[in-house]
Design a protein around this motif. Structure first.
Motif, PDB file in Angstrom:
ATOM      1  N   PHE A 252     107.518  36.515 122.374  1.00  0.00           N
ATOM      2  CA  PHE A 252     107.926  37.869 122.003  1.00  0.00           C
ATOM      3  C   PHE A 252     107.866  38.046 120.486  1.00  0.00           C
ATOM      4  N   HIS A 253     108.317  37.033 119.750  1.00  0.00           N
ATOM      5  CA  HIS A 253     108.257  37.101 118.288  1.00  0.00           C
ATOM      6  C   HIS A 253     106.814  37.261 117.812  1.00  0.00           C
ATOM      7  N   PHE A 254     105.915  36.444 118.355  1.00  0.00           N
ATOM      8  CA  PHE A 254     104.509  36.547 117.967  1.00  0.00           C
ATOM      9  C   PHE A 254     103.930  37.910 118.352  1.00  0.00           C
ATOM     10  N   PHE A 255     104.284  38.398 119.520  1.00  0.00           N
ATOM     11  CA  PHE A 255     103.778  39.694 119.988  1.00  0.00           C
ATOM     12  C   PHE A 255     104.217  40.804 119.039  1.00  0.00           C
ATOM     13  N   ARG A 256     105.479  40.817 118.689  1.00  0.00           N
ATOM     14  CA  ARG A 256     105.998  41.877 117.825  1.00  0.00           C
ATOM     15  C   ARG A 256     105.431  41.788 116.416  1.00  0.00           C
ATOM     16  N   MET A 257     105.304  40.580 115.893  1.00  0.00           N
ATOM     17  CA  MET A 257     104.710  40.413 114.569  1.00  0.00           C
ATOM     18  C   MET A 257     103.224  40.777 114.580  1.00  0.00           C
ATOM     19  N   ALA A 258     102.542  40.459 115.679  1.00  0.00           N
ATOM     20  CA  ALA A 258     101.121  40.808 115.805  1.00  0.00           C
ATOM     21  C   ALA A 258     100.948  42.322 115.816  1.00  0.00           C
ATOM     22  N   LYS A 259     101.811  43.020 116.537  1.00  0.00           N
ATOM     23  CA  LYS A 259     101.733  44.491 116.549  1.00  0.00           C
ATOM     24  C   LYS A 259     101.984  45.053 115.151  1.00  0.00           C
ATOM     25  N   LEU A 260     102.936  44.455 114.451  1.00  0.00           N
ATOM     26  CA  LEU A 260     103.234  44.899 113.086  1.00  0.00           C
ATOM     27  C   LEU A 260     102.031  44.682 112.172  1.00  0.00           C
ATOM     28  N   GLN A 261     101.402  43.502 112.245  1.00  0.00           N
ATOM     29  CA  GLN A 261     100.231  43.220 111.423  1.00  0.00           C
ATOM     30  C   GLN A 261      99.086  44.170 111.761  1.00  0.00           C
ATOM     31  N   ALA A 262      98.883  44.424 113.046  1.00  0.00           N
ATOM     32  CA  ALA A 262      97.803  45.321 113.461  1.00  0.00           C
ATOM     33  C   ALA A 262      98.000  46.722 112.910  1.00  0.00           C
ATOM     34  N   GLY A 263      99.243  47.156 112.855  1.00  0.00           N
ATOM     35  CA  GLY A 263      99.540  48.499 112.367  1.00  0.00           C
ATOM     36  C   GLY A 263      99.274  48.690 110.891  1.00  0.00           C
ATOM     37  N   GLN A 264      99.100  47.598 110.150  1.00  0.00           N
ATOM     38  CA  GLN A 264      98.848  47.685 108.715  1.00  0.00           C
ATOM     39  C   GLN A 264      97.370  47.580 108.359  1.00  0.00           C
ATOM     40  N   LEU A 265      96.513  47.454 109.373  1.00  0.00           N
ATOM     41  CA  LEU A 265      95.078  47.325 109.148  1.00  0.00           C
ATOM     42  C   LEU A 265      94.389  48.677 109.193  1.00  0.00           C
ATOM     43  N   PRO A 266      93.198  48.796 108.580  1.00  0.00           N
ATOM     44  CA  PRO A 266      92.390  49.999 108.801  1.00  0.00           C
ATOM     45  C   PRO A 266      92.073  50.105 110.286  1.00  0.00           C
ATOM     46  N   ASP A 267      91.880  51.314 110.794  1.00  0.00           N
ATOM     47  CA  ASP A 267      91.653  51.505 112.232  1.00  0.00           C
ATOM     48  C   ASP A 267      92.791  50.860 113.019  1.00  0.00           C
ATOM     49  N   ALA A 268      94.016  51.146 112.591  1.00  0.00           N
ATOM     50  CA  ALA A 268      95.190  50.480 113.153  1.00  0.00           C
ATOM     51  C   ALA A 268      95.276  50.630 114.666  1.00  0.00           C
TER      52      ALA A 268
END
Length: 362
Positions: free
Chosen positions: A283-299
């Motif tokens: 769950f920690h990895f999933f939530r952090m992955a979503k957070l990282q994805a949201g900071q990328l271009p073409d989020a």
């Protein structure tokens, strides 16, 4: 249903544009593998393609980032992933436990990304093993990757980041295939050298983060748009490593636990103290992955990738046949929200269709 419109179009593009191109590329490489003179190398090349073709199908989704150059992106992704899976089979299924042998084999991946490096004769990659004659198979795969990279306008802007991710991947493969008694000590020692990148992780989680090719596929696909800069390359690398890549590989190991235990293979999920702790960390990895994805271009694209990963892996028949995995799968799919459920059922349907045609999605 309005919310589902964008993922529906996303899925439609994958089926209409990406998967047919992947099929074309895989058919070519399967034909080349059948021509390998050495029996053992031919066996492992064909096995890796037939048993792990979904790695190419999943990775090729990143080709959508390349826009009109998506065919070239698919060409690179299929060739690079085919090398990765082939070398993994050579390390896993051979009698060799020589780290020098594994390092020599994985020089091929670095040569894929190093346009100024001279590619040696194909047999040089096999210099520490008796089976050497592959009919130019591995060398042609390397050359294909380089041909695609030469078409990127700003390769120099992403070369350092590509090689950084590749170096981590290759080091992992060398350490995890070493003699059984050496594997964990080597991986622990390697983790201590890089702990600043993953201060909230243990060694087995960091190892999982290094084992994914998703960051490389994202970089190359963006590179084919002609808009790559050093800043963008760094942002993509830091977006995918560690959490998105780590989540990807932990899910892969999660569903393979039973067969890895039976085969005596190293599995990073074995090193959690309990199932409860493992689920909490996923769950920690999933939530952090979503957070990282949201900071990328073409989020939105990258978040679909992250939310689609549980569906891709947890729709596997291994999960439905294992009560413990089913128990773990449900909350992870829920965590992806309506998007995660959408991808889960799409993957289930796709697996069903392929299985009926006798083409297992595995």
């Amino acid at each position: 249903m309005a919310k589902a419109a964008i993922p529906v179009r996303f899925i439609a593009q994958i089926y209409r544009k990406i998967f047919p191109e992947v099929r074309t590329q895989l058919l070519y490489w399967e034909k080349r593998a059948e021509e390998i003179p050495n029996r053992e190398l031919r066996k492992q090349a064909l096995a890796s393609m037939r048993q792990k073709r979904f790695h190419c199908q999943g990775g090729a989704v990143f080709a959508l980032l390349a826009g009109e150059n998506y065919r070239e992106a698919v060409r690179f992704i299929v060739a690079y992933q085919t090398i990765s899976d082939y070398l993994d089979n050579l390390c896993d299924r051979s009698n060799s436990q020589d780290p020098g042998d594994f390092a020599a084999l994985h020089e091929a991946l670095r040569h894929c990304l190093s346009l100024h490096a001279e590619i040696p004769p194909g047999s040089e990659y096999y210099r520490f093993r008796n089976d050497k004659e592959d009919g130019g198979y591995l060398r042609e795969l390397v050359q294909t990757c380089r041909e695609v990279l030469r078409k990127t306008k700003h390769y120099g802007s992403m070369e350092e980041e590509l090689l950084r991710l590749c170096t981590l991947y290759c080091a992992l493969q060398i350490h995890k295939h070493a003699p059984v008694s050496e594997r964990v000590p080597r991986l622990r020692s390697w983790f201590r050298e890089h702990k600043e990148w993953a201060s909230d992780m243990d060694w087995h989680e960091f190892s999982a983060c290094a084992g994914s090719t998703l960051g490389i596929f994202s970089l190359v696909s963006y590179g084919l748009t002609g808009k790559m800069t050093p800043e963008l390359a760094r942002k993509i690398t830091e977006g995918y490593f560690p959490y998105i890549q780590g989540f990807h590989i932990l899910l892969d190991y999660l569903i393979d636990q039973e067969e890895d235990r039976a085969g005596g293979d190293l599995n990073f999920c074995f090193y959690y103290e309990s199932e409860e702790i493992m689920l909490r960390r996923l769950f920690h990895f999933f939530r952090m992955a979503k957070l990282q994805a949201g900071q990328l271009p073409d989020a939105a694209f990258h978040q679909w990738i992250v939310k689609g990963l549980p569906g891709l892996y947890l729709s596997d028949g291994k999960v439905s046949r294992n009560a413990g995995l089913k128990r773990l799968a449900k909350p992870l799919i829920r965590e992806g929200g309506w998007t995660g459920k959408f991808f889960y059922w799409q993957a289930k349907l796709y697996r069903l269709i392929l299985n009926r045609k006798g083409k297992p999605f595995s």
